[in-house]
Write a protein that holds these residues in place. Structure first.
Motif, PDB file in Angstrom:
ATOM      1  N   ARG A  93       0.820  -1.211   0.000  1.00 45.11           N
ATOM      2  CA  ARG A  93       0.000   0.000   0.000  1.00 45.11           C
ATOM      3  C   ARG A  93       0.860   1.270   0.000  1.00 45.11           C
ATOM      4  N   LYS A  94       1.855   1.311   0.859  1.00 49.24           N
ATOM      5  CA  LYS A  94       2.663   2.526   0.987  1.00 49.24           C
ATOM      6  C   LYS A  94       3.401   2.863  -0.308  1.00 49.24           C
ATOM      7  N   TYR A  95       3.961   1.867  -0.965  1.00 53.42           N
ATOM      8  CA  TYR A  95       4.777   2.108  -2.158  1.00 53.42           C
ATOM      9  C   TYR A  95       4.019   1.855  -3.462  1.00 53.42           C
ATOM     10  N   ASN A  96       2.756   1.478  -3.327  1.00 54.57           N
ATOM     11  CA  ASN A  96       1.864   1.308  -4.474  1.00 54.57           C
ATOM     12  C   ASN A  96       2.453   0.393  -5.557  1.00 54.57           C
ATOM     13  N   THR A  97       3.024  -0.706  -5.113  1.00 50.28           N
ATOM     14  CA  THR A  97       3.562  -1.688  -6.048  1.00 50.28           C
ATOM     15  C   THR A  97       3.596  -3.052  -5.365  1.00 50.28           C
ATOM     16  N   ASP A  98       3.641  -4.082  -6.163  1.00 47.82           N
ATOM     17  CA  ASP A  98       3.768  -5.435  -5.636  1.00 47.82           C
ATOM     18  C   ASP A  98       4.507  -6.281  -6.677  1.00 47.82           C
ATOM     19  N   TRP A  99       4.872  -7.480  -6.284  1.00 50.99           N
ATOM     20  CA  TRP A  99       5.627  -8.358  -7.177  1.00 50.99           C
ATOM     21  C   TRP A  99       4.872  -8.546  -8.484  1.00 50.99           C
ATOM     22  N   GLU A 100       5.577  -8.343  -9.591  1.00 46.29           N
ATOM     23  CA  GLU A 100       5.005  -8.446 -10.928  1.00 46.29           C
ATOM     24  C   GLU A 100       5.807  -9.457 -11.740  1.00 46.29           C
ATOM     25  N   LYS A 101       5.100 -10.351 -12.400  1.00 47.10           N
ATOM     26  CA  LYS A 101       5.756 -11.379 -13.208  1.00 47.10           C
ATOM     27  C   LYS A 101       6.266 -10.779 -14.512  1.00 47.10           C
ATOM     28  N   GLU A 102       7.480 -11.145 -14.869  1.00 50.98           N
ATOM     29  CA  GLU A 102       8.116 -10.720 -16.113  1.00 50.98           C
ATOM     30  C   GLU A 102       8.295 -11.968 -16.982  1.00 50.98           C
ATOM     31  N   VAL A 103       7.273 -12.308 -17.729  1.00 50.76           N
ATOM     32  CA  VAL A 103       7.309 -13.514 -18.557  1.00 50.76           C
ATOM     33  C   VAL A 103       8.014 -13.190 -19.866  1.00 50.76           C
ATOM     34  N   CYS A 104       9.117 -13.868 -20.120  1.00 49.59           N
ATOM     35  CA  CYS A 104       9.898 -13.634 -21.343  1.00 49.59           C
ATOM     36  C   CYS A 104       9.720 -14.793 -22.302  1.00 49.59           C
ATOM     37  N   ALA A 105       9.614 -14.481 -23.574  1.00 51.20           N
ATOM     38  CA  ALA A 105       9.577 -15.490 -24.625  1.00 51.20           C
ATOM     39  C   ALA A 105      11.005 -15.768 -25.087  1.00 51.20           C
ATOM     40  N   ALA A 106      11.186 -16.875 -25.768  1.00 55.63           N
ATOM     41  CA  ALA A 106      12.500 -17.191 -26.324  1.00 55.63           C
ATOM     42  C   ALA A 106      12.968 -16.007 -27.182  1.00 55.63           C
ATOM     43  N   GLY A 107      14.196 -15.566 -26.941  1.00 52.83           N
ATOM     44  CA  GLY A 107      14.760 -14.444 -27.675  1.00 52.83           C
ATOM     45  C   GLY A 107      14.583 -13.097 -27.000  1.00 52.83           C
ATOM     46  N   ASP A 108      13.747 -13.034 -25.957  1.00 50.33           N
ATOM     47  CA  ASP A 108      13.545 -11.763 -25.257  1.00 50.33           C
ATOM     48  C   ASP A 108      14.768 -11.389 -24.430  1.00 50.33           C
ATOM     49  N   LEU A 109      14.988 -10.097 -24.327  1.00 49.88           N
ATOM     50  CA  LEU A 109      16.041  -9.525 -23.498  1.00 49.88           C
ATOM     51  C   LEU A 109      15.361  -8.722 -22.394  1.00 49.88           C
ATOM     52  N   ARG A 110      15.730  -8.993 -21.143  1.00 52.68           N
ATOM     53  CA  ARG A 110      15.214  -8.239 -19.999  1.00 52.68           C
ATOM     54  C   ARG A 110      16.380  -7.515 -19.367  1.00 52.68           C
ATOM     55  N   LEU A 111      16.279  -6.186 -19.242  1.00 51.28           N
ATOM     56  CA  LEU A 111      17.327  -5.387 -18.616  1.00 51.28           C
ATOM     57  C   LEU A 111      16.788  -4.743 -17.353  1.00 51.28           C
ATOM     58  N   SER A 112      17.624  -4.677 -16.329  1.00 52.47           N
ATOM     59  CA  SER A 112      17.215  -4.021 -15.090  1.00 52.47           C
ATOM     60  C   SER A 112      18.451  -3.517 -14.357  1.00 52.47           C
ATOM     61  N   LEU A 113      18.202  -2.762 -13.317  1.00 51.22           N
ATOM     62  CA  LEU A 113      19.255  -2.279 -12.450  1.00 51.22           C
ATOM     63  C   LEU A 113      19.380  -3.232 -11.268  1.00 51.22           C
ATOM     64  N   PRO A 114      20.565  -3.376 -10.681  1.00 52.09           N
ATOM     65  CA  PRO A 114      20.743  -4.352  -9.601  1.00 52.09           C
ATOM     66  C   PRO A 114      19.984  -3.993  -8.336  1.00 52.09           C
ATOM     67  N   MET A 115      19.573  -2.721  -8.202  1.00 53.15           N
ATOM     68  CA  MET A 115      18.888  -2.332  -6.975  1.00 53.15           C
ATOM     69  C   MET A 115      17.380  -2.571  -7.033  1.00 53.15           C
ATOM     70  N   ILE A 116      16.864  -3.094  -8.141  1.00 50.57           N
ATOM     71  CA  ILE A 116      15.441  -3.406  -8.176  1.00 50.57           C
ATOM     72  C   ILE A 116      15.240  -4.787  -7.547  1.00 50.57           C
ATOM     73  N   PRO A 117      14.361  -4.871  -6.560  1.00 48.38           N
ATOM     74  CA  PRO A 117      14.089  -6.181  -5.965  1.00 48.38           C
ATOM     75  C   PRO A 117      13.542  -7.129  -7.042  1.00 48.38           C
ATOM     76  N   HIS A 118      14.113  -8.314  -7.085  1.00 49.99           N
ATOM     77  CA  HIS A 118      13.693  -9.278  -8.087  1.00 49.99           C
ATOM     78  C   HIS A 118      13.895 -10.692  -7.561  1.00 49.99           C
ATOM     79  N   GLY A 119      13.383 -11.639  -8.299  1.00 54.90           N
ATOM     80  CA  GLY A 119      13.545 -13.028  -7.909  1.00 54.90           C
ATOM     81  C   GLY A 119      12.960 -13.953  -8.943  1.00 54.90           C
ATOM     82  N   SER A 120      12.785 -15.179  -8.532  1.00 52.91           N
ATOM     83  CA  SER A 120      12.217 -16.194  -9.399  1.00 52.91           C
ATOM     84  C   SER A 120      11.181 -16.965  -8.608  1.00 52.91           C
TER      85      SER A 120
END
Length: 180
Positions: A93-120
């Motif tokens: 609620r405070k940060y108005n965000t929650d875990w979001e799935k990043e579904v990639c297809a074969a050949g997709d490139l996903r770029l992010s910064l190391p300080m973004i919380p992420h996981g599997s």
């Protein structure tokens, strides 16, 4: 492989060090997918939480959290694990965000910064094949990396040239040729 325990959530920098010194802010990471992800098995991120003001506020919130009885949100390591208690409904609620799935297809490139919380999410439901590159800035001296514990430009260059293991942390897998 299917059924392997693959669940994790973390931030690829030591948060307090990043907030105090900027260490790790000049890294670009991500993945190149060779097979399709699915909704049951993919990368998840907390969108917007790479913003340093939000990250600082959340980190301070965690230090004050009543469930944090042993100051377990701080670490001396270079990666900060995120336990379930560290992202509760109040933070959604405070940060108005929650875990979001990043579904990639074969050949997709996903770029992010190391300080973004992420996981599997997991367990694995299929074979997942991806390359996970890290691009680290080289400082103006032409040899020091933004994350010096990753080694030097010379060490990383030699490891790639000679096709041998890098004698440091995984943050040095690939280097971006820019000075900061």
């Amino acid at each position: 492989m299917p059924d392997e325990k693959t669940f994790f959530r973390h931030i690829d920098v030591k948060i307090w060090d990043l907030l105090q010194t900027g260490r790790g802010a000049n890294i670009l990471q991500g993945s190149v997918s060779f097979k399709d992800d699915n909704l049951e098995y993919c990368t998840e991120i907390l969108p917007g939480m790479h913003d340093l003001s939000k990250l600082r506020s959340w980190w301070e919130d965690l230090a004050q959290d009543a469930t944090n009885t042993d100051n377990r949100n701080h670490t001396d390591g270079f990666v900060q694990g995120i336990q379930p208690w560290m992202w509760a409904a109040d933070y959604v609620r405070k940060y108005n965000t929650d875990w979001e799935k990043e579904v990639c297809a074969a050949g997709d490139l996903r770029l992010s910064l190391p300080m973004i919380p992420h996981g599997s999410i997991g367990p694995a439901t299929a074979i997942r094949q991806a390359i996970l590159p890290w691009f680290v800035a080289v400082k103006a001296d032409g040899t020091t990396l933004d994350t010096p514990e990753s080694g030097s430009w010379e060490e990383i260059s030699a490891a790639h040239r000679d096709i041998v293991a890098i004698p440091a942390l995984p943050q040095a897998i690939a280097v971006l040729f820019t000075a900061v």
